[in-house]
Enzyme design. Structure first.
Site, PDB file in Angstrom:
ATOM      1  N   ASP A  95      -1.545  -6.888  -3.068  1.00  0.00           N
ATOM      2  CA  ASP A  95      -1.896  -5.766  -2.204  1.00  0.00           C
ATOM      3  C   ASP A  95      -0.683  -4.859  -2.000  1.00  0.00           C
ATOM      4  OD1 ASP A  95      -3.610  -4.312  -0.617  1.00  0.00           O
ATOM      5  OD2 ASP A  95      -3.642  -5.718   1.051  1.00  0.00           O
ATOM      6  N   HIS A  96      -0.831  -3.861  -1.163  1.00  0.00           N
ATOM      7  CA  HIS A  96       0.162  -2.810  -0.897  1.00  0.00           C
ATOM      8  C   HIS A  96       1.607  -3.171  -1.235  1.00  0.00           C
ATOM      9  CE1 HIS A  96      -2.523  -0.107   1.375  1.00  0.00           C
ATOM     10  NE2 HIS A  96      -3.134  -1.232   1.687  1.00  0.00           N
ATOM     11  N   ASP A 131       1.576   1.212  -3.966  1.00  0.00           N
ATOM     12  CA  ASP A 131       1.281   2.053  -2.812  1.00  0.00           C
ATOM     13  C   ASP A 131       2.369   3.114  -2.678  1.00  0.00           C
ATOM     14  OD1 ASP A 131       0.751   3.275  -0.433  1.00  0.00           O
ATOM     15  OD2 ASP A 131       0.670   1.453   0.771  1.00  0.00           O
ATOM     16  N   GLU A 161      -2.626   3.956  -4.830  1.00  0.00           N
ATOM     17  CA  GLU A 161      -3.020   4.639  -3.592  1.00  0.00           C
ATOM     18  C   GLU A 161      -2.318   5.994  -3.577  1.00  0.00           C
ATOM     19  OE1 GLU A 161      -3.041   4.159   1.279  1.00  0.00           O
ATOM     20  OE2 GLU A 161      -3.014   2.391   0.001  1.00  0.00           O
ATOM     21  N   GLU A 169       0.269  -1.833   8.011  1.00  0.00           N
ATOM     22  CA  GLU A 169       0.114  -3.098   7.300  1.00  0.00           C
ATOM     23  C   GLU A 169       1.445  -3.447   6.660  1.00  0.00           C
ATOM     24  OE1 GLU A 169      -2.987  -5.454   4.474  1.00  0.00           O
ATOM     25  OE2 GLU A 169      -2.697  -3.359   3.999  1.00  0.00           O
ATOM     26  N   HIS A 212      -6.122   0.798   8.607  1.00  0.00           N
ATOM     27  CA  HIS A 212      -5.982  -0.659   8.628  1.00  0.00           C
ATOM     28  C   HIS A 212      -6.198  -1.186  10.042  1.00  0.00           C
ATOM     29  CE1 HIS A 212      -3.348  -0.062   4.889  1.00  0.00           C
ATOM     30  NE2 HIS A 212      -4.426  -0.710   4.502  1.00  0.00           N
ATOM     31  N   GLY A 213      -6.749  -2.383  10.125  1.00  0.00           N
ATOM     32  CA  GLY A 213      -7.007  -2.988  11.422  1.00  0.00           C
ATOM     33  C   GLY A 213      -8.406  -2.635  11.911  1.00  0.00           C
ATOM     34  N   HIS A 249     -10.023   0.810   1.394  1.00  0.00           N
ATOM     35  CA  HIS A 249      -9.031   0.141   2.234  1.00  0.00           C
ATOM     36  C   HIS A 249      -9.442   0.245   3.691  1.00  0.00           C
ATOM     37  CE1 HIS A 249      -5.493  -0.836  -0.390  1.00  0.00           C
ATOM     38  NE2 HIS A 249      -6.254  -0.156  -1.222  1.00  0.00           N
ATOM     39  N   GLY A 250      -8.907  -0.668   4.507  1.00  0.00           N
ATOM     40  CA  GLY A 250      -9.256  -0.651   5.922  1.00  0.00           C
ATOM     41  C   GLY A 250     -10.725  -0.958   6.131  1.00  0.00           C
ATOM     42  N   GLY A 251     -11.252  -1.941   5.390  1.00  0.00           N
ATOM     43  CA  GLY A 251     -12.674  -2.232   5.433  1.00  0.00           C
ATOM     44  C   GLY A 251     -13.137  -3.000   6.657  1.00  0.00           C
ATOM     45  N   ASN A 271     -11.151  -4.029   0.618  1.00  0.00           N
ATOM     46  CA  ASN A 271     -10.175  -4.956   1.182  1.00  0.00           C
ATOM     47  C   ASN A 271     -10.600  -5.450   2.557  1.00  0.00           C
ATOM     48  OD1 ASN A 271      -8.814  -4.119  -1.079  1.00  0.00           O
ATOM     49  ND2 ASN A 271      -6.941  -3.574  -0.013  1.00  0.00           N
TER      50      ASN A 271
END
Length: 340
Positions: A95-96, A131, A161, A169, A212-213, A249-251, A271
């Protein structure tokens, strides 16, 4: 089934796009969370993606050295062994990875997979993420071109990205503002720099308000319909229908309607981390509260080994996270789609 070969991973992505479903990409930080993800995919009869962030890899590397590469390699090697016992195909992904961590994470991992491929083996990971959202788009795409070429030598797919995802994140932070929306011009510049498969295969993490979150309703405005504008804008110039394979992203915390719209517009990977972290931790908290005097040696007592044995609460944690992975498969319409 073993960890997906490059050919199987390509087929997985092609089937997802054609069938308008996506694979949950589950962040893991331990062998336990890995098994939870594998179990969730198996119970949903869905192939899937397991991924390790830079922070997750550092944690896996142990607190003595905190080495990201050894942490990622160690878990990947473990996954190659244990995933063979699950009846689904699993792709391993990182990831990132921002610019300042490329030399300490993604580049060494790509090199390891190149060496494996030269020996006639499959790569260790099936895809890696670059990223560059904190860089200018020009610098981002320059680095992406270099990484795409190196990834191709290892039969690896690159995830790129191009514009920011909000929130934080692993130390990468972006404000929640109008910059969280990729433009058609951004997409055209990406296609010009990276091609549309002719220079190597890549996944595109475009921004449509992603954060994110998990945030309360109203704090985040997702516009997954924007992905259609990007697809059509690039298709109009290059004559290739739906050219992009998008990543969501940020799912965590997204509505089913937002997810459906994203799937219709080319998302093949979503994600999940925050929701699965909570699903893993919640049963542990319940166990600790219910067995307070067993997990602690209160007032000079001896406690209860059966309750503080990590296996007692670890099994509950695995079950909780596996159920959330299975739920994600349902939301993303990948349930029952595993390759035979």
């Amino acid at each position: 089934m073993p960890i997906a070969s490059p050919e199987i991973y390509n087929e997985m992505l092609d089937r997802a796009k054609a069938g308008k479903f996506a694979y949950p990409a589950i962040n893991v930080t331990s062998t336990q969370t890995l098994h939870a993800a594998l179990r969730g995919f198996a119970e949903a009869e869905s192939d899937g993606i397991v991924q390790i962030s830079t922070g997750g890899a550092e944690f896996l590397g142990g607190q003595y050295k905190k080495d990201m590469v050894s942490g990622a390699v160690g878990l990947a090697e473990f996954a190659h062994v244990v995933a063979a016992k699950y009846p689904v195909n699993i792709a391993l992904h990182t990831d990132h990875c921002p610019k300042d961590k490329l030399d300490g994470y993604v580049r060494p991992l790509i090199k390891i997979s190149q060496e494996r491929v030269e020996k006639g083996q499959n790569p260790l990971f099936q895809s890696h993420m670059w990223d560059g959202s904190a860089e200018t788009l020009a610098d981002n795409l320059d680095i992406a071109q270099e990484l795409l070429a190196e990834a191709g030598k290892a039969k690896i797919i690159l995830e790129v990205e191009i514009t920011p995802t909000g929130g934080e994140e692993d130390g990468v932070t972006h404000e929640i503002n109008d910059k969280l929306y990729t433009t058609v011009d951004d997409a055209l510049r990406t296609a010009e720099a990276l091609g549309l498969g002719d220079k190597g295969r890549y996944l595109l993490a475009a921004s449509f308000g992603n954060v994110h979150g998990v945030y309360k309703p109203g704090n985040v405005v997702l516009r997954p319909e924007l992905l259609r504008e990007l697809q059509d804008g690039v298709a109009a110039k290059y004559g290739k229908q739906d050219p992009f394979f998008f990543v969501f992203h940020g799912g965590s915390g997204s509505t089913e309607e937002e997810i459906r719209t994203a799937l219709e517009n080319g998302v093949v990977k979503m994600n999940l981390d925050t929701d699965t972290q909570y699903a893993f931790t919640r049963p542990v908290a319940d166990h600790m509260f219910r067995n307070y005097d067993g997990v602690l040696k209160v007032d000079g007592e001896v406690g209860n080994k059966k309750t503080y044995d990590p296996r007692s609460w670890g099994k509950l944690a695995e079950t909780g996270m596996a159920e959330r992975v299975t739920e994600a498969c349902s939301h993303l319409r990948s349930t029952g789609t595993k390759l035979k």
